[in-house]
Scaffold this active site. Sequence first.
Site, PDB file in Angstrom:
ATOM      1  N   LEU A  16       0.164  -1.571  -0.432  1.00 38.78           N
ATOM      2  CA  LEU A  16      -0.207  -0.101   0.248  1.00 38.78           C
ATOM      3  C   LEU A  16       0.983   1.366  -0.139  1.00 38.78           C
ATOM      4  O   LEU A  16       0.353   2.444  -1.126  1.00 38.78           O
ATOM      5  CB  LEU A  16      -0.528  -0.137   1.659  1.00 38.78           C
ATOM      6  CG  LEU A  16      -1.095   1.366   1.809  1.00 38.78           C
ATOM      7  CD1 LEU A  16      -3.087   1.438   0.564  1.00 38.78           C
ATOM      8  CD2 LEU A  16      -2.089   1.288   2.579  1.00 38.78           C
ATOM      9  N   THR A  34       9.917   6.882   2.439  1.00 34.43           N
ATOM     10  CA  THR A  34      11.152   6.370   2.777  1.00 34.43           C
ATOM     11  C   THR A  34      10.769   4.787   3.430  1.00 34.43           C
ATOM     12  O   THR A  34       9.244   3.937   3.317  1.00 34.43           O
ATOM     13  CB  THR A  34      10.828   6.769   4.649  1.00 34.43           C
ATOM     14  OG1 THR A  34       9.263   6.237   5.529  1.00 34.43           O
ATOM     15  CG2 THR A  34      10.518   7.790   4.150  1.00 34.43           C
ATOM     16  N   SER A 135      -4.984   1.616  10.557  1.00 32.41           N
ATOM     17  CA  SER A 135      -4.971   0.308  11.396  1.00 32.41           C
ATOM     18  C   SER A 135      -5.475  -0.464  11.087  1.00 32.41           C
ATOM     19  O   SER A 135      -4.827  -1.271   9.850  1.00 32.41           O
ATOM     20  CB  SER A 135      -5.964   1.354  12.202  1.00 32.41           C
ATOM     21  OG  SER A 135      -6.808  -0.119  13.807  1.00 32.41           O
ATOM     22  N   TYR A 149      -1.087  -9.041  16.323  1.00 38.90           N
ATOM     23  CA  TYR A 149      -1.409  -7.184  15.572  1.00 38.90           C
ATOM     24  C   TYR A 149      -2.243  -7.089  15.993  1.00 38.90           C
ATOM     25  O   TYR A 149      -2.835  -5.782  15.777  1.00 38.90           O
ATOM     26  CB  TYR A 149      -1.568  -8.249  14.899  1.00 38.90           C
ATOM     27  CG  TYR A 149      -2.071  -7.876  12.921  1.00 38.90           C
ATOM     28  CD1 TYR A 149      -1.120  -6.920  12.488  1.00 38.90           C
ATOM     29  CD2 TYR A 149      -3.739  -7.524  12.761  1.00 38.90           C
ATOM     30  CE1 TYR A 149      -1.155  -6.378  11.541  1.00 38.90           C
ATOM     31  CE2 TYR A 149      -3.539  -6.472  11.780  1.00 38.90           C
ATOM     32  CZ  TYR A 149      -2.837  -5.883  10.798  1.00 38.90           C
ATOM     33  OH  TYR A 149      -2.800  -5.224   9.803  1.00 38.90           O
ATOM     34  N   LYS A 153      -2.753  -2.494  16.882  1.00 42.18           N
ATOM     35  CA  LYS A 153      -3.737  -1.791  16.099  1.00 42.18           C
ATOM     36  C   LYS A 153      -4.508  -1.177  16.890  1.00 42.18           C
ATOM     37  O   LYS A 153      -4.826  -0.287  16.814  1.00 42.18           O
ATOM     38  CB  LYS A 153      -4.735  -2.538  15.258  1.00 42.18           C
ATOM     39  CG  LYS A 153      -3.037  -3.411  13.961  1.00 42.18           C
ATOM     40  CD  LYS A 153      -3.169  -1.857  13.020  1.00 42.18           C
ATOM     41  CE  LYS A 153      -2.057  -2.372  12.295  1.00 42.18           C
ATOM     42  NZ  LYS A 153      -0.871  -1.379  10.979  1.00 42.18           N
TER      43      LYS A 153
HETATM   44  N1  LIG Z   1      -3.320  -5.717   3.308  1.00 41.94           N
HETATM   45  C1  LIG Z   1      -4.244  -5.827   3.752  1.00 41.94           C
HETATM   46  O1  LIG Z   1      -4.762  -6.772   4.232  1.00 41.94           O
HETATM   47  C2  LIG Z   1      -4.313  -4.566   5.314  1.00 41.94           C
HETATM   48  C3  LIG Z   1      -5.782  -4.836   6.415  1.00 41.94           C
HETATM   49  C4  LIG Z   1      -5.478  -4.292   7.184  1.00 41.94           C
HETATM   50  C5  LIG Z   1      -4.366  -3.198   7.799  1.00 41.94           C
HETATM   51  N2  LIG Z   1      -3.166  -3.060   6.755  1.00 41.94           N
HETATM   52  C6  LIG Z   1      -2.624  -2.584   7.118  1.00 41.94           C
HETATM   53  O2  LIG Z   1      -1.966  -1.636   5.805  1.00 41.94           O
HETATM   54  C7  LIG Z   1      -0.831  -0.707   6.011  1.00 41.94           C
HETATM   55  C8  LIG Z   1       0.197  -1.370   4.751  1.00 41.94           C
HETATM   56  O3  LIG Z   1       0.384  -2.818   4.630  1.00 41.94           O
HETATM   57  P1  LIG Z   1       0.395  -3.759   3.540  1.00 41.94           P
HETATM   58  O4  LIG Z   1      -0.796  -3.496   3.649  1.00 41.94           O
HETATM   59  O5  LIG Z   1       0.962  -2.944   2.432  1.00 41.94           O
HETATM   60  O6  LIG Z   1       1.285  -4.736   3.482  1.00 41.94           O
HETATM   61  P2  LIG Z   1       2.745  -5.118   2.568  1.00 41.94           P
HETATM   62  O7  LIG Z   1       2.604  -5.524   1.299  1.00 41.94           O
HETATM   63  O8  LIG Z   1       3.745  -6.170   3.897  1.00 41.94           O
HETATM   64  O9  LIG Z   1       3.499  -3.760   3.348  1.00 41.94           O
HETATM   65  C9  LIG Z   1       4.446  -3.545   4.472  1.00 41.94           C
HETATM   66  C10 LIG Z   1       5.427  -2.280   3.913  1.00 41.94           C
HETATM   67  O10 LIG Z   1       5.703  -1.781   5.113  1.00 41.94           O
HETATM   68  C11 LIG Z   1       7.521  -1.727   5.698  1.00 41.94           C
HETATM   69  N3  LIG Z   1       8.177  -2.609   7.134  1.00 41.94           N
HETATM   70  C12 LIG Z   1       7.812  -3.594   7.959  1.00 41.94           C
HETATM   71  N4  LIG Z   1       7.976  -3.184   8.612  1.00 41.94           N
HETATM   72  C13 LIG Z   1       8.467  -1.756   8.829  1.00 41.94           C
HETATM   73  C14 LIG Z   1       9.592  -1.203   9.161  1.00 41.94           C
HETATM   74  N5  LIG Z   1      10.456  -1.779  10.974  1.00 41.94           N
HETATM   75  N6  LIG Z   1      10.713  -0.243   8.886  1.00 41.94           N
HETATM   76  C15 LIG Z   1       9.807   0.459   8.235  1.00 41.94           C
HETATM   77  N7  LIG Z   1       9.080   0.389   6.788  1.00 41.94           N
HETATM   78  C16 LIG Z   1       9.107  -1.716   7.403  1.00 41.94           C
HETATM   79  C17 LIG Z   1       8.220  -3.162   4.442  1.00 41.94           C
HETATM   80  O11 LIG Z   1       8.660  -2.811   4.032  1.00 41.94           O
HETATM   81  P3  LIG Z   1      10.546  -3.954   4.134  1.00 41.94           P
HETATM   82  O12 LIG Z   1       9.937  -4.345   2.153  1.00 41.94           O
HETATM   83  O13 LIG Z   1      11.613  -2.896   4.092  1.00 41.94           O
HETATM   84  O14 LIG Z   1       9.867  -5.117   4.636  1.00 41.94           O
HETATM   85  C18 LIG Z   1       6.586  -2.679   3.519  1.00 41.94           C
HETATM   86  O15 LIG Z   1       7.030  -1.522   2.599  1.00 41.94           O
HETATM   87  C19 LIG Z   1      -0.371  -1.929   7.204  1.00 41.94           C
HETATM   88  O16 LIG Z   1       0.151  -0.867   8.491  1.00 41.94           O
HETATM   89  C20 LIG Z   1      -0.643  -3.147   7.771  1.00 41.94           C
HETATM   90  O17 LIG Z   1      -0.918  -3.014   8.857  1.00 41.94           O
HETATM   91  C21 LIG Z   1      -3.664  -3.879   5.610  1.00 41.94           C
END
Ligand SMILES: NC(=O)c1ccc[n+]([C@@H]2O[C@H](COP(=O)([O-])OP(=O)(O)OC[C@H]3O[C@@H](n4cnc5c(N)ncnc54)[C@H](OP(=O)(O)O)[C@@H]3O)[C@@H](O)[C@H]2O)c1
Length: 282
Positions: A16, A34, A135, A149, A153
Amino acid sequence: MRDKKVWLITGAGRGLGADIAKAVLAAGHAVVATGRDPAAVRRAVGPADDLLVTALDITSPDDAAAAVQAAVDRFGRIDVLVNNAATLIAGYFEEIPPEDFERQLRTNLLGPMSVTRAVLPVMRRQRSGHIISISSGAGLVGFEFSSAYAAAKFGLEGWMDSLAAEVASFGVHTTIVNPGFFRTELLSQESASYAQESVDDYADRRAAQLTWWNAQHGQQPGDPVKLARALVIVADSDDPPRRFIAGADAIALAEQKISELSAQVAAFRELSLSLAHDDTES
Ligand SMILES: NC(=O)c1ccc[n+]([C@@H]2O[C@H](COP(=O)([O-])OP(=O)(O)OC[C@H]3O[C@@H](n4cnc5c(N)ncnc54)[C@H](OP(=O)(O)O)[C@@H]3O)[C@@H](O)[C@H]2O)c1
């Protein structure tokens, strides 16, 4: 277009966060993208004039301070912070080692706090700003297999709700975003880890949960590109919402939460109302 704003986005190397960075640039704003690996962020977001890529591991307060300084040096201000970066550590509570539970809180709860702590002095000086924290549906409702998790959140939401009241007088808005399931990399091996088996009583349910979670990867209904564009609309509105519930599945969860809370209030209402000292007027 409306006023050009400077956005700082965490975790912009994939998922995202990368989509938000691209949507914000496409809308004509400036972006500080970042991530832990700046080269990956550069690859994911692509080239753009109003783009600064900088290293930021959200668990490092020094990284946060350096990223904020770099943003101010380049653009002179920060208008929107998106606390997006997170990981998923899943499993039954009894099977999640305490150090993994703490790691989840360190990344998903203390990480956004640390970045926000670095950004807020800039926003207070400006007397304007907008902090958006991503969140989850699991920030509204707790699920089996998701205690670490959800704890992070839920904590994020309590902190954001309290922060809202503290910074509103400085012209700083806050928005909690509750996405449902979106097709990112969150359920990939790079982002998700599952507790190892250690308690036999959970064996069958653990196996069923793992099958279910692995089956969700790549099948999530939500489109993160659309969510990213929606966040630009939310941030561009004159009166941004304190909460944005994103996706039909998230709306269903929120409605479930509302009706459960109403039922819980009703179930023991009279008992609850009887708890004041007898000399207190009701
Ligand atoms: N996708 C869903 O269904 C869903 C649902 C509810 C909420 N969310 C929330 O949406 C947000 C985005 O998640 P996403 O779905 O896009 O997941 P994602 O595709 O796994 O991306 C997660 C991102 O977070 C970064 N990250 C993890 N640990 C980090 C750290 N210590 N410092 C800096 N960057 C870090 C990762 O970077 P690296 O490449 O370095 O690992 C990656 O860029 C999160 O807050 C997640 O909890 C997602």
